[in-house]
Scaffold this motif. Sequence first.
Motif: not given
Length: 197
Positions: A66-68, A82-86, A71-72
């Motif tokens: 879903d987050l593909e 965890w969520l991280r910035t690309r 920017p994260y």
Amino acid sequence: MARRREEPDLDRELADLPAELRWREWMRRVEAVLFASASPVPREDLARVVGQGASVDLLIEDLAADLEDRPYEVARVGAGWWLRTRPAYGPAIRAAADAGGQALNLAEFDLAVLAAIAVHQPIGREGLRDIFGKEIPRELIGRLAGRDLIGTGPREPRRGAPHTFVTTEAFLAAFGLESLHDLEEAEQQRDAGPAGG
């Protein structure tokens, strides 16, 4: 009466929702928990916000998909996520935001010692001295330990039984690694040289 952490006022099962909407809500809850956390969140903690029949791993997979185009991303770090910035957005963040407190800002020699610990762990002061040909200052070890990048490992099997050093989950998070196997794979790829060459 104060609520205990184990018993939040949260409808985990969401039985009144159709299956598709229930799954979407569970994904959003997982995303919210990851977004709010400053460190990787283990599976057990994520399982507390979804129904008993829900697979945290499948929810994470669907959330990642879903987050593909965002920017994260969802990243596996140690035993959690965890969520991280690309990485592609790192320069933009550094240009616009005060992210200096998040950078490691370690001297080259500090990074070399940290890398030696990561590759050779558990390793003691004597092993580090053998690698670098000199005694490693206690202050340097203290700085790495103070930033929670290293911790104490098992004691060495010799007289005095000094502690060894190992890397921590904070080390994995700082370098965006899921496990130390990622470090080994990167080293093998570097040693193999350019692909097709």
